[in-house]
Design an enzyme around this catalytic site. Structure first.
Site, PDB file in Angstrom:
ATOM      1  N   HIS A  27      27.680  68.924  33.269  1.00  0.00           N
ATOM      2  CA  HIS A  27      29.016  69.363  33.711  1.00  0.00           C
ATOM      3  C   HIS A  27      29.812  68.201  34.301  1.00  0.00           C
ATOM      4  O   HIS A  27      30.771  68.424  35.031  1.00  0.00           O
ATOM      5  CB  HIS A  27      28.879  70.483  34.751  1.00  0.00           C
ATOM      6  CG  HIS A  27      28.184  71.692  34.199  1.00  0.00           C
ATOM      7  ND1 HIS A  27      28.792  72.563  33.314  1.00  0.00           N
ATOM      8  CD2 HIS A  27      26.924  72.145  34.374  1.00  0.00           C
ATOM      9  CE1 HIS A  27      27.930  73.517  32.974  1.00  0.00           C
ATOM     10  NE2 HIS A  27      26.782  73.280  33.609  1.00  0.00           N
ATOM     11  N   LYS A  36      20.486  55.024  63.745  1.00  0.00           N
ATOM     12  CA  LYS A  36      19.376  55.979  63.634  1.00  0.00           C
ATOM     13  C   LYS A  36      19.844  57.386  63.970  1.00  0.00           C
ATOM     14  O   LYS A  36      19.460  58.356  63.344  1.00  0.00           O
ATOM     15  CB  LYS A  36      18.230  55.544  64.564  1.00  0.00           C
ATOM     16  CG  LYS A  36      16.980  56.410  64.467  1.00  0.00           C
ATOM     17  CD  LYS A  36      16.291  56.230  63.127  1.00  0.00           C
ATOM     18  CE  LYS A  36      15.170  57.211  62.907  1.00  0.00           C
ATOM     19  NZ  LYS A  36      14.860  57.353  61.465  1.00  0.00           N
ATOM     20  N   LYS A  91      17.734  57.432  50.061  1.00  0.00           N
ATOM     21  CA  LYS A  91      16.937  56.282  50.509  1.00  0.00           C
ATOM     22  C   LYS A  91      17.438  55.013  49.837  1.00  0.00           C
ATOM     23  O   LYS A  91      17.638  53.997  50.479  1.00  0.00           O
ATOM     24  CB  LYS A  91      15.442  56.456  50.187  1.00  0.00           C
ATOM     25  CG  LYS A  91      14.689  57.494  50.997  1.00  0.00           C
ATOM     26  CD  LYS A  91      14.513  57.175  52.457  1.00  0.00           C
ATOM     27  CE  LYS A  91      15.616  57.608  53.347  1.00  0.00           C
ATOM     28  NZ  LYS A  91      16.004  58.851  53.739  1.00  0.00           N
ATOM     29  N   TRP A  94       5.327  60.478  74.484  1.00  0.00           N
ATOM     30  CA  TRP A  94       6.271  61.034  73.509  1.00  0.00           C
ATOM     31  C   TRP A  94       5.925  62.514  73.473  1.00  0.00           C
ATOM     32  O   TRP A  94       4.907  62.910  72.924  1.00  0.00           O
ATOM     33  CB  TRP A  94       6.067  60.379  72.146  1.00  0.00           C
ATOM     34  CG  TRP A  94       6.902  60.976  71.053  1.00  0.00           C
ATOM     35  CD1 TRP A  94       6.530  61.957  70.177  1.00  0.00           C
ATOM     36  CD2 TRP A  94       8.227  60.617  70.695  1.00  0.00           C
ATOM     37  NE1 TRP A  94       7.556  62.217  69.311  1.00  0.00           N
ATOM     38  CE2 TRP A  94       8.609  61.422  69.604  1.00  0.00           C
ATOM     39  CE3 TRP A  94       9.154  59.695  71.200  1.00  0.00           C
ATOM     40  CZ2 TRP A  94       9.860  61.330  69.001  1.00  0.00           C
ATOM     41  CZ3 TRP A  94      10.400  59.611  70.595  1.00  0.00           C
ATOM     42  CH2 TRP A  94      10.747  60.417  69.514  1.00  0.00           C
ATOM     43  N   GLU A 144      21.050  54.002  51.089  1.00  0.00           N
ATOM     44  CA  GLU A 144      21.265  53.494  52.441  1.00  0.00           C
ATOM     45  C   GLU A 144      20.639  52.129  52.683  1.00  0.00           C
ATOM     46  O   GLU A 144      21.150  51.368  53.489  1.00  0.00           O
ATOM     47  CB  GLU A 144      20.876  54.513  53.530  1.00  0.00           C
ATOM     48  CG  GLU A 144      19.463  54.963  53.569  1.00  0.00           C
ATOM     49  CD  GLU A 144      19.224  56.059  54.618  1.00  0.00           C
ATOM     50  OE1 GLU A 144      19.964  56.169  55.591  1.00  0.00           O
ATOM     51  OE2 GLU A 144      18.234  56.792  54.441  1.00  0.00           O
ATOM     52  N   ARG A 162       5.876  53.522  70.777  1.00  0.00           N
ATOM     53  CA  ARG A 162       5.111  54.735  70.455  1.00  0.00           C
ATOM     54  C   ARG A 162       5.602  55.956  71.241  1.00  0.00           C
ATOM     55  O   ARG A 162       5.192  57.078  70.959  1.00  0.00           O
ATOM     56  CB  ARG A 162       3.620  54.520  70.783  1.00  0.00           C
ATOM     57  CG  ARG A 162       2.943  53.488  69.921  1.00  0.00           C
ATOM     58  CD  ARG A 162       1.472  53.428  70.266  1.00  0.00           C
ATOM     59  NE  ARG A 162       0.809  54.692  70.048  1.00  0.00           N
ATOM     60  CZ  ARG A 162       0.272  55.071  68.911  1.00  0.00           C
ATOM     61  NH1 ARG A 162       0.308  54.280  67.868  1.00  0.00           N
ATOM     62  NH2 ARG A 162      -0.302  56.245  68.807  1.00  0.00           N
ATOM     63  N   ASN A 176      -3.359  61.059  73.732  1.00  0.00           N
ATOM     64  CA  ASN A 176      -2.378  61.053  72.643  1.00  0.00           C
ATOM     65  C   ASN A 176      -2.922  61.986  71.572  1.00  0.00           C
ATOM     66  O   ASN A 176      -4.075  61.858  71.189  1.00  0.00           O
ATOM     67  CB  ASN A 176      -2.233  59.622  72.096  1.00  0.00           C
ATOM     68  CG  ASN A 176      -1.441  59.581  70.811  1.00  0.00           C
ATOM     69  OD1 ASN A 176      -0.507  60.362  70.624  1.00  0.00           O
ATOM     70  ND2 ASN A 176      -1.807  58.675  69.923  1.00  0.00           N
ATOM     71  N   GLY A 177      -2.100  62.912  71.089  1.00  0.00           N
ATOM     72  CA  GLY A 177      -2.562  63.835  70.057  1.00  0.00           C
ATOM     73  C   GLY A 177      -2.202  65.263  70.425  1.00  0.00           C
ATOM     74  O   GLY A 177      -1.367  65.499  71.301  1.00  0.00           O
ATOM     75  N   GLU A 222      17.182  63.228  48.065  1.00  0.00           N
ATOM     76  CA  GLU A 222      16.613  62.409  49.137  1.00  0.00           C
ATOM     77  C   GLU A 222      16.214  61.026  48.607  1.00  0.00           C
ATOM     78  O   GLU A 222      16.414  60.019  49.278  1.00  0.00           O
ATOM     79  CB  GLU A 222      15.414  63.135  49.771  1.00  0.00           C
ATOM     80  CG  GLU A 222      14.675  62.360  50.848  1.00  0.00           C
ATOM     81  CD  GLU A 222      15.531  61.899  52.025  1.00  0.00           C
ATOM     82  OE1 GLU A 222      16.682  62.345  52.160  1.00  0.00           O
ATOM     83  OE2 GLU A 222      15.041  61.045  52.792  1.00  0.00           O
ATOM     84  N   CYS A 264       1.875  58.744  71.588  1.00  0.00           N
ATOM     85  CA  CYS A 264       2.035  58.172  72.927  1.00  0.00           C
ATOM     86  C   CYS A 264       1.362  56.808  72.952  1.00  0.00           C
ATOM     87  O   CYS A 264       0.580  56.480  72.068  1.00  0.00           O
ATOM     88  CB  CYS A 264       1.363  59.052  73.971  1.00  0.00           C
ATOM     89  SG  CYS A 264       1.893  60.765  73.905  1.00  0.00           S
TER      90      CYS A 264
HETATM   91  C1  AGP Z   1      18.422  59.273  56.793  1.00  0.00           C
HETATM   92  O1  AGP Z   1      17.654  58.245  56.296  1.00  0.00           O
HETATM   93  C2  AGP Z   1      19.426  58.882  57.808  1.00  0.00           C
HETATM   94  N1  AGP Z   1      18.873  58.144  58.876  1.00  0.00           N
HETATM   95  C3  AGP Z   1      20.361  60.021  58.233  1.00  0.00           C
HETATM   96  O2  AGP Z   1      20.863  60.618  57.086  1.00  0.00           O
HETATM   97  C4  AGP Z   1      19.774  61.116  59.149  1.00  0.00           C
HETATM   98  O3  AGP Z   1      18.856  61.890  58.434  1.00  0.00           O
HETATM   99  C5  AGP Z   1      20.918  61.981  59.689  1.00  0.00           C
HETATM  100  O4  AGP Z   1      21.782  61.177  60.458  1.00  0.00           O
HETATM  101  C6  AGP Z   1      20.440  63.164  60.492  1.00  0.00           C
HETATM  102  O5  AGP Z   1      19.757  62.788  61.641  1.00  0.00           O
HETATM  103  P1  AGP Z   1      18.926  63.838  62.488  1.00  0.00           P
HETATM  104  O6  AGP Z   1      17.832  64.348  61.644  1.00  0.00           O
HETATM  105  O7  AGP Z   1      18.450  63.041  63.669  1.00  0.00           O
HETATM  106  O8  AGP Z   1      19.879  64.931  62.882  1.00  0.00           O
END
Ligand code: AGP
Length: 607
Positions: free
Chosen positions: A502, A602, A483, A75, A486, A28, A101-102, A479, A2
């Site tokens: 395979h 996002k 990273k 938040w 993207e 925040r 906050n916490g 993962e 927060c």
């Molecule tokens: C990951 O770096 C991306 N921003 C994307 O794959 C994300 O994880 C995906 O869109 C899922 O989002 P969510 O966790 O908000 O459901």
């Protein structure tokens, strides 16, 4: 996470500074806003859910008069965004206003104790116990300072808090344990805030409150007191040279880098789950005939790691599935005995919500792990856990991945305990290791960043990467690849290492870089074999391995060394961090903006 701002000023109205400060802290948290000021010994409190601009205008906050006050942007962690859960929280007669906050870990036992003494609570927050505790202590005539010290010694968990009270209308009391709080001083007065950006328009002279410290602010400055013994601490102020933009990112160039470095803190918060919900979710998991782990993108990779954790610790079979495929693959079989554990940082991902809708229509039980209280997921899930990562601004998920895996690990451990699948010694040992995870991540980030920067330089012109791991490390490899993909747009593949022969092995030729995730543990011998397969075909081997792992080092061209003694089941949380950093530094070296990768949002809220 927060935003907190407080001030005592000579010239002007406190609300002007408070609302400006809160706007600078909106990154925040932004689900509710509240302000309290004292004027002529009268407390005026205005608060509601909503963004700052809306709430300030609807409640005419700028008309509030007073030279002392505090404000909060929330938040949510306990209790949905709503008027009654917005800060400040008060005692019954509104003589004490608190912003926080916490996470107060022992709030439910404190709340029960206060209810027994006749206190009436209005919110579902953990914070509300604080003004009631102060009110209770004030009955014994020890003054506000004495009461503050007593109650602070009783709080467990994390907090940055500020108290305004008509008992001492010219002072603000602040305290900190693990959540940030900065004090500031200028010719016009004294300030406190959860982050430097809010203070910069007024002063560059700051003092960072440390864990276990309380500060008393008045118009002339502040004194700092050690909570444990009440002794005074004298520490010189620090001069801040950051620009306002840099300050918002705490001196980091990008939010992604800030969020990578925030992981030790977000993980410490992630260890403070609400016990009763942890129990509730694991009870549901135990009852289901079949358990699906449903998510997209990074959250799906958390689910993959989760599937290994549930299987290895709790002997529970789960089916991880990407949200967009859930209906196609399980849509006609999911039913009343199915459990859908949904993982979503935003709680708003379209494909994930569609999968949930379908599962609910067929009477399945939907559970959630999310970072966003009040999101659609929290409204439709039968029960949910908040992962406590705080807002993530960078489009690439970093701290939210590690928190999700940590939450799933805690669920798996609780289920293992309830099912009697591990001995008491094993449970205790794993619990200890879980609590070491934030330290391991801290050590890894600080020790590996220079190596990773060099690695990024060496591989800047690479046109292809292959990421490989075995067992739970295949989730880490996937993962790590996501990273890189993207934010650097470099084509890359990721596979469980055993699958490489395979198909993917056909792309290997002299100089192709293979990144191996190879912790010690059950998969170690197999991964050595996979490295040799690639090496003998000319691949350039980069390994993320345990410090002192000579077998891996001998057959690798470059290595990133990780702390010793991490159980293999917990390695995704630690081993992913150098891969996050590698993607970040490659993107920066290529002149790309890692916070805003092309074509990505996002939160993907469209089909
Ligand atoms: C990951 O770096 C991306 N921003 C994307 O794959 C994300 O994880 C995906 O869109 C899922 O989002 P969510 O966790 O908000 O459901």
């Amino acid at each position: 996470m927060c935003g907190i701002f407080g001030c005592i000023i000579r010239e002007g109205q406190a609300v002007k500074l408070i609302t400006d400060g809160l706007k600078r802290l909106e990154y925040r948290g932004y689900d509710s806003v509240g302000v309290a000021v004292i004027n002529n010994n009268q407390m005026d409190i205005r608060k509601d859910k909503g963004r700052i601009e809306e709430v300030v205008s609807e409640l005419s906050i700028l008309e509030m008069e007073g030279k002392i006050g505090l404000g909060h942007t929330r938040w949510a962690t306990h209790g949905a965004p709503a008027y009654e859960n917005a800060h400040p929280h008060t005692d019954e007669i509104e003589s004490i206003a608190v912003i926080h906050n916490g996470v107060i870990e022992n709030y439910s036992e404190l709340k029960d104790e206060l209810i027994d003494k006749g206190h009436i609570f209005r919110s579902r927050t953990d914070t509300e116990v604080i003004p009631h505790l102060i009110e209770e202590e004030m009955k014994s005539d020890i003054g506000l300072q004495g009461a503050m010290l007593r109650i602070l010694r009783r709080l467990r968990g994390s907090y940055a808090l500020v108290v305004l009270s008509t008992h001492e209308p010219d002072k603000l009391y602040c305290a900190r344990n693990e959540s940030p709080l900065v004090l500031g001083i200028s010719g016009n007065g004294t300030y406190c805030a959860s982050d430097v950006p809010a203070l910069l328009p007024y002063t560059n002279q700051v003092n960072y409150l440390r864990n276990g410290e309380m500060a008393i602010l008045d118009i002339d400055g502040f004194s700092i007191i050690k909570i444990s013994d009440g002794s005074e601490i004298v520490r010189p102020n620090t001069e801040i040279t950051w620009s306002p933009e840099m300050a918002e990112k705490q001196g980091y160039i990008h939010f992604m880098l800030k969020e990578i470095h925030e992981q030790p803190t977000s993980l410490r918060d992630g260890l403070r789950l609400q016990e009763r919900y942890l129990d509730l979710l694991t009870q549901f998991l135990d009852r289901g005939k079949e358990v699906f782990l449903v998510a997209a993108g990074t959250s799906y990779h958390s689910c993959l790691a989760g599937a290994y954790l549930f299987s290895k610790l709790a002997r529970l079979t789960t089916f991880p599935v990407v949200s967009s495929e859930f209906m196609e693959i399980y849509g006609s079989t999911v039913g009343i005995d199915s459990i859908i554990l949904t993982v979503s940082q935003s709680g708003e991902t379209y494909d994930t919500l569609k999968a949930i809708d379908h599962a609910r229509m067929r009477a399945a039980t939907v559970l959630g792990v999310t970072n966003t209280v009040g999101s659609t997921l929290t409204r439709v899930a039968r029960a949910y856990l908040i992962q406590q990562s705080g807002p993530e601004i960078g489009v690439a998920a970093t701290k939210t991945f590690t928190s999700q895996v940590l939450v799933l690990a805690q669920m798996a451990l609780r289920l293992a305990k309830n099912r009697g699948k591990l001995s008491q010694d094993e449970l205790d040992e794993f619990e200890i290791k879980l609590h070491l995870v934030p330290d391991w991540v801290e050590e890894t980030i600080s020790k590996s960043e220079d190596t990773v920067k060099k690695l990024a330089k060496n591989h800047l012109d690479e046109s292809l990467f292959l990421f490989l791991g075995r067992g739970i490390s295949s989730a880490t490899a996937l993962e790590g690849r996501l990273k890189l993909l993207e934010i650097t747009y470099i084509p890359s593949l990721a596979y469980p290492a055993g699958e490489s022969k395979h198909g993917p092995i056909s792309i290997i030729e002299e100089g192709v870089t293979c990144i191996f995730v190879c912790p010690r543990g059950e998969t170690h011998n197999h991964i050595l074999g996979s490295i040799m397969e690639m090496k003998s075909r000319g691949a350039n081997i980069v390994s993320v391995c345990e410090e002192g792992d000579e077998e891996v080092k001998r057959i690798s061209d470059e290595v990133i060394e990780m702390p010793r003694g991490i159980p293999e089941e917990l390695t995704p949380i630690v081993y992913i961090t150098p891969l996050q950093l590698l993607a970040y530094h490659l993107a920066v070296l290529k002149g790309l903006d890692p916070d805003k990768p092309r074509n990505l949002a996002k939160s993907v809220t469209v089909p």
